[in-house]
Motif scaffolding. Structure first.
Motif, PDB file in Angstrom:
ATOM      1  N   PHE A   4     -53.594 -20.063  13.539  1.00 41.09           N
ATOM      2  CA  PHE A   4     -52.280 -20.179  14.174  1.00 41.09           C
ATOM      3  C   PHE A   4     -52.414 -20.139  15.693  1.00 41.09           C
ATOM      4  CE2 PHE A   4     -50.481 -18.452  10.086  1.00 41.09           C
ATOM      5  CZ  PHE A   4     -49.763 -19.590   9.763  1.00 41.09           C
ATOM      6  N   ASN A   5     -53.249 -19.251  16.186  1.00 42.50           N
ATOM      7  CA  ASN A   5     -53.447 -19.141  17.632  1.00 42.50           C
ATOM      8  C   ASN A   5     -54.080 -20.409  18.197  1.00 42.50           C
ATOM      9  OD1 ASN A   5     -52.323 -16.606  17.721  1.00 42.50           O
ATOM     10  ND2 ASN A   5     -54.284 -15.545  17.579  1.00 42.50           N
ATOM     11  N   ARG A   6     -55.012 -20.970  17.455  1.00 47.86           N
ATOM     12  CA  ARG A   6     -55.653 -22.205  17.907  1.00 47.86           C
ATOM     13  C   ARG A   6     -54.612 -23.318  18.056  1.00 47.86           C
ATOM     14  NH1 ARG A   6     -61.025 -25.174  15.364  1.00 47.86           N
ATOM     15  NH2 ARG A   6     -61.089 -26.812  16.938  1.00 47.86           N
ATOM     16  N   ILE A   7     -53.704 -23.417  17.110  1.00 47.41           N
ATOM     17  CA  ILE A   7     -52.642 -24.422  17.205  1.00 47.41           C
ATOM     18  C   ILE A   7     -51.697 -24.088  18.357  1.00 47.41           C
ATOM     19  CG2 ILE A   7     -50.622 -25.420  16.051  1.00 47.41           C
ATOM     20  CD1 ILE A   7     -52.149 -25.048  13.393  1.00 47.41           C
ATOM     21  N   ALA A   8     -51.304 -22.837  18.466  1.00 50.97           N
ATOM     22  CA  ALA A   8     -50.342 -22.415  19.484  1.00 50.97           C
ATOM     23  C   ALA A   8     -50.838 -22.699  20.901  1.00 50.97           C
ATOM     24  CB  ALA A   8     -50.008 -20.938  19.329  1.00 50.97           C
ATOM     25  N   VAL A   9     -52.136 -22.570  21.137  1.00 51.27           N
ATOM     26  CA  VAL A   9     -52.663 -22.795  22.490  1.00 51.27           C
ATOM     27  C   VAL A   9     -53.149 -24.232  22.692  1.00 51.27           C
ATOM     28  CG1 VAL A   9     -53.279 -20.369  22.814  1.00 51.27           C
ATOM     29  CG2 VAL A   9     -55.013 -21.976  21.985  1.00 51.27           C
ATOM     30  N   SER A  10     -52.996 -25.075  21.670  1.00 45.41           N
ATOM     31  CA  SER A  10     -53.457 -26.455  21.776  1.00 45.41           C
ATOM     32  C   SER A  10     -52.577 -27.238  22.735  1.00 45.41           C
ATOM     33  CB  SER A  10     -53.466 -27.118  20.396  1.00 45.41           C
ATOM     34  OG  SER A  10     -52.162 -27.278  19.894  1.00 45.41           O
ATOM     35  N   ASN A  11     -53.099 -28.399  23.138  1.00 44.57           N
ATOM     36  CA  ASN A  11     -52.313 -29.293  23.989  1.00 44.57           C
ATOM     37  C   ASN A  11     -52.344 -30.699  23.393  1.00 44.57           C
ATOM     38  OD1 ASN A  11     -54.639 -30.786  25.042  1.00 44.57           O
ATOM     39  ND2 ASN A  11     -55.094 -28.938  26.204  1.00 44.57           N
ATOM     40  N   ALA A  12     -51.686 -31.622  24.042  1.00 46.07           N
ATOM     41  CA  ALA A  12     -51.518 -32.966  23.487  1.00 46.07           C
ATOM     42  C   ALA A  12     -52.725 -33.873  23.700  1.00 46.07           C
ATOM     43  CB  ALA A  12     -50.274 -33.620  24.070  1.00 46.07           C
ATOM     44  N   SER A  13     -53.773 -33.383  24.331  1.00 48.15           N
ATOM     45  CA  SER A  13     -54.928 -34.247  24.576  1.00 48.15           C
ATOM     46  C   SER A  13     -55.538 -34.709  23.247  1.00 48.15           C
ATOM     47  CB  SER A  13     -55.986 -33.529  25.414  1.00 48.15           C
ATOM     48  OG  SER A  13     -56.690 -32.588  24.635  1.00 48.15           O
ATOM     49  N   THR A  14     -56.047 -35.899  23.259  1.00 46.76           N
ATOM     50  CA  THR A  14     -56.641 -36.467  22.053  1.00 46.76           C
ATOM     51  C   THR A  14     -57.794 -35.602  21.553  1.00 46.76           C
ATOM     52  OG1 THR A  14     -56.012 -38.663  22.792  1.00 46.76           O
ATOM     53  CG2 THR A  14     -57.695 -38.555  21.079  1.00 46.76           C
ATOM     54  N   ASN A  15     -58.642 -35.145  22.472  1.00 48.88           N
ATOM     55  CA  ASN A  15     -59.785 -34.319  22.067  1.00 48.88           C
ATOM     56  C   ASN A  15     -59.329 -33.042  21.377  1.00 48.88           C
ATOM     57  OD1 ASN A  15     -61.693 -36.097  22.991  1.00 48.88           O
ATOM     58  ND2 ASN A  15     -62.035 -35.051  24.927  1.00 48.88           N
ATOM     59  N   CYS A  16     -58.326 -32.400  21.915  1.00 50.26           N
ATOM     60  CA  CYS A  16     -57.815 -31.159  21.342  1.00 50.26           C
ATOM     61  C   CYS A  16     -57.251 -31.413  19.941  1.00 50.26           C
ATOM     62  CB  CYS A  16     -56.755 -30.562  22.254  1.00 50.26           C
ATOM     63  SG  CYS A  16     -56.165 -28.944  21.728  1.00 50.26           S
ATOM     64  N   ASN A  18     -57.804 -34.014  17.942  1.00 53.02           N
ATOM     65  CA  ASN A  18     -58.878 -34.447  17.032  1.00 53.02           C
ATOM     66  C   ASN A  18     -59.700 -33.254  16.567  1.00 53.02           C
ATOM     67  OD1 ASN A  18     -58.187 -37.142  17.175  1.00 53.02           O
ATOM     68  ND2 ASN A  18     -59.766 -37.665  18.662  1.00 53.02           N
ATOM     69  N   GLY A  19     -59.951 -32.324  17.467  1.00 49.68           N
ATOM     70  CA  GLY A  19     -60.733 -31.140  17.110  1.00 49.68           C
ATOM     71  C   GLY A  19     -60.063 -30.323  16.020  1.00 49.68           C
ATOM     72  N   ILE A  20     -58.759 -30.121  16.146  1.00 49.59           N
ATOM     73  CA  ILE A  20     -58.041 -29.349  15.120  1.00 49.59           C
ATOM     74  C   ILE A  20     -57.960 -30.145  13.819  1.00 49.59           C
ATOM     75  CG2 ILE A  20     -55.865 -28.226  14.500  1.00 49.59           C
ATOM     76  CD1 ILE A  20     -55.475 -27.644  17.509  1.00 49.59           C
ATOM     77  N   ARG A  21     -57.711 -31.435  13.916  1.00 48.49           N
ATOM     78  CA  ARG A  21     -57.684 -32.277  12.707  1.00 48.49           C
ATOM     79  C   ARG A  21     -59.013 -32.194  11.969  1.00 48.49           C
ATOM     80  NH1 ARG A  21     -58.429 -38.142  13.963  1.00 48.49           N
ATOM     81  NH2 ARG A  21     -60.524 -37.293  14.098  1.00 48.49           N
ATOM     82  N   ASP A  22     -60.109 -32.352  12.703  1.00 48.67           N
ATOM     83  CA  ASP A  22     -61.431 -32.303  12.081  1.00 48.67           C
ATOM     84  C   ASP A  22     -61.719 -30.927  11.486  1.00 48.67           C
ATOM     85  OD1 ASP A  22     -61.690 -34.934  12.843  1.00 48.67           O
ATOM     86  OD2 ASP A  22     -63.044 -34.511  14.525  1.00 48.67           O
ATOM     87  N   TYR A  23     -61.252 -29.887  12.160  1.00 48.96           N
ATOM     88  CA  TYR A  23     -61.426 -28.520  11.659  1.00 48.96           C
ATOM     89  C   TYR A  23     -60.702 -28.355  10.318  1.00 48.96           C
ATOM     90  CZ  TYR A  23     -61.560 -23.394  11.760  1.00 48.96           C
ATOM     91  OH  TYR A  23     -61.767 -22.078  11.459  1.00 48.96           O
ATOM     92  N   VAL A  24     -59.492 -28.904  10.219  1.00 50.30           N
ATOM     93  CA  VAL A  24     -58.729 -28.832   8.967  1.00 50.30           C
ATOM     94  C   VAL A  24     -59.417 -29.659   7.882  1.00 50.30           C
ATOM     95  CG1 VAL A  24     -56.536 -29.423   7.846  1.00 50.30           C
ATOM     96  CG2 VAL A  24     -56.526 -28.325  10.089  1.00 50.30           C
ATOM     97  N   LEU A  25     -59.930 -30.821   8.238  1.00 50.51           N
ATOM     98  CA  LEU A  25     -60.627 -31.653   7.251  1.00 50.51           C
ATOM     99  C   LEU A  25     -61.881 -30.958   6.718  1.00 50.51           C
ATOM    100  CD1 LEU A  25     -60.250 -35.191   8.859  1.00 50.51           C
ATOM    101  CD2 LEU A  25     -59.170 -34.362   6.757  1.00 50.51           C
ATOM    102  N   LYS A  26     -62.548 -30.200   7.571  1.00 48.93           N
ATOM    103  CA  LYS A  26     -63.737 -29.447   7.135  1.00 48.93           C
ATOM    104  C   LYS A  26     -63.361 -28.169   6.396  1.00 48.93           C
ATOM    105  CE  LYS A  26     -66.729 -31.163  10.758  1.00 48.93           C
ATOM    106  NZ  LYS A  26     -66.965 -31.020  12.182  1.00 48.93           N
ATOM    107  N   ASN A  27     -62.129 -27.702   6.612  1.00 50.80           N
ATOM    108  CA  ASN A  27     -61.639 -26.468   5.984  1.00 50.80           C
ATOM    109  C   ASN A  27     -60.294 -26.742   5.324  1.00 50.80           C
ATOM    110  OD1 ASN A  27     -63.625 -24.309   7.159  1.00 50.80           O
ATOM    111  ND2 ASN A  27     -63.025 -25.593   8.896  1.00 50.80           N
ATOM    112  N   PRO A  28     -60.274 -27.521   4.236  1.00 50.79           N
ATOM    113  CA  PRO A  28     -59.002 -27.908   3.620  1.00 50.79           C
ATOM    114  C   PRO A  28     -58.173 -26.720   3.120  1.00 50.79           C
ATOM    115  CG  PRO A  28     -60.868 -28.727   2.334  1.00 50.79           C
ATOM    116  CD  PRO A  28     -61.426 -28.106   3.567  1.00 50.79           C
ATOM    117  N   ASN A  29     -58.802 -25.563   2.974  1.00 46.51           N
ATOM    118  CA  ASN A  29     -58.058 -24.359   2.599  1.00 46.51           C
ATOM    119  C   ASN A  29     -57.039 -23.966   3.672  1.00 46.51           C
ATOM    120  OD1 ASN A  29     -60.514 -23.767   4.122  1.00 46.51           O
ATOM    121  ND2 ASN A  29     -59.924 -21.611   3.929  1.00 46.51           N
TER     122      ASN A  29
END
Length: 177
Positions: A4-16, A18-29
């Motif tokens: 939740f904190n990672r999402i809350a401090v995220s910004n609209a940059s593509t890298n940011c 993409n990083g969270i998207r990839d993290y979710v894809l690697k951790n579908p739980n």
């Protein structure tokens, strides 16, 4: 809580994003938490989770299958412009995906919100994605084709160049079918 904190401090940059998207894809739980965060409208950062849901819908629509009902129940309640833009893309990807099959109820909810965005005061991007989603449904439902033509005809002259470009493309699509 870390997620939740990672999402809350995220910004609209593509890298940011993409990083969270990839993290979710690697951790579908984490997907249930992401959906919960993104559909928790009183949460001031819900739109940031919507950014990730939107990216998942675009790149791996099937991953959202267990959450389509939740998305469809919540989609009409968004007020934050960034969330509406993201959810308009989610609606488009859900509507046009060949990898999933929506129920009639889910289709109805998506058609209804797309029509609301199109005739309401949404920004150009949600209107454009609504048109694209509706043109997909218009292939099987003639009433949508007529409604879409009427709305575009009525609004065309007062809308932006982006809206007009999308409208021309959608009119070509629906006139082919």
């Amino acid at each position: 809580m870390i997620f939740f904190n990672r999402i809350a401090v995220s910004n609209a940059s593509t890298n940011c994003r993409n990083g969270i998207r990839d993290y979710v894809l690697k951790n579908p739980n984490l997907l249930p938490e992401l959906i919960q965060f993104g559909t928790d409208l009183p949460n001031k950062n819900h739109y940031k989770a919507v950014w990730i849901i939107e990216m998942l819908a675009e790149h791996n629509t099937k991953i959202l299958i267990p959450f389509i009902d939740t998305i469809c129940e919540t989609i009409s309640h968004y007020k934050h412009e960034s969330a509406i833009r993201g959810m308009s893309r989610v609606a488009y990807f859900l509507s046009t995906s060949k990898a999933i099959t929506l129920t009639e109820n889910q289709k109805e909810k998506l058609i209804e919100i797309c029509l609301d965005w199109l005739i309401g005061d949404a920004k150009v991007a949600p209107k454009a994605y609504a048109m694209y989603a509706l043109s997909h449904y218009a292939q099987k439902k003639d009433w949508i084709k007529e409604e879409l033509r009427n709305i575009i005809d009525k609004d065309y002259l007062t809308q932006s160049a982006g809206y007009k470009a999308a409208a021309r493309e959608v009119l070509k699509q629906i006139n082919r079918h």
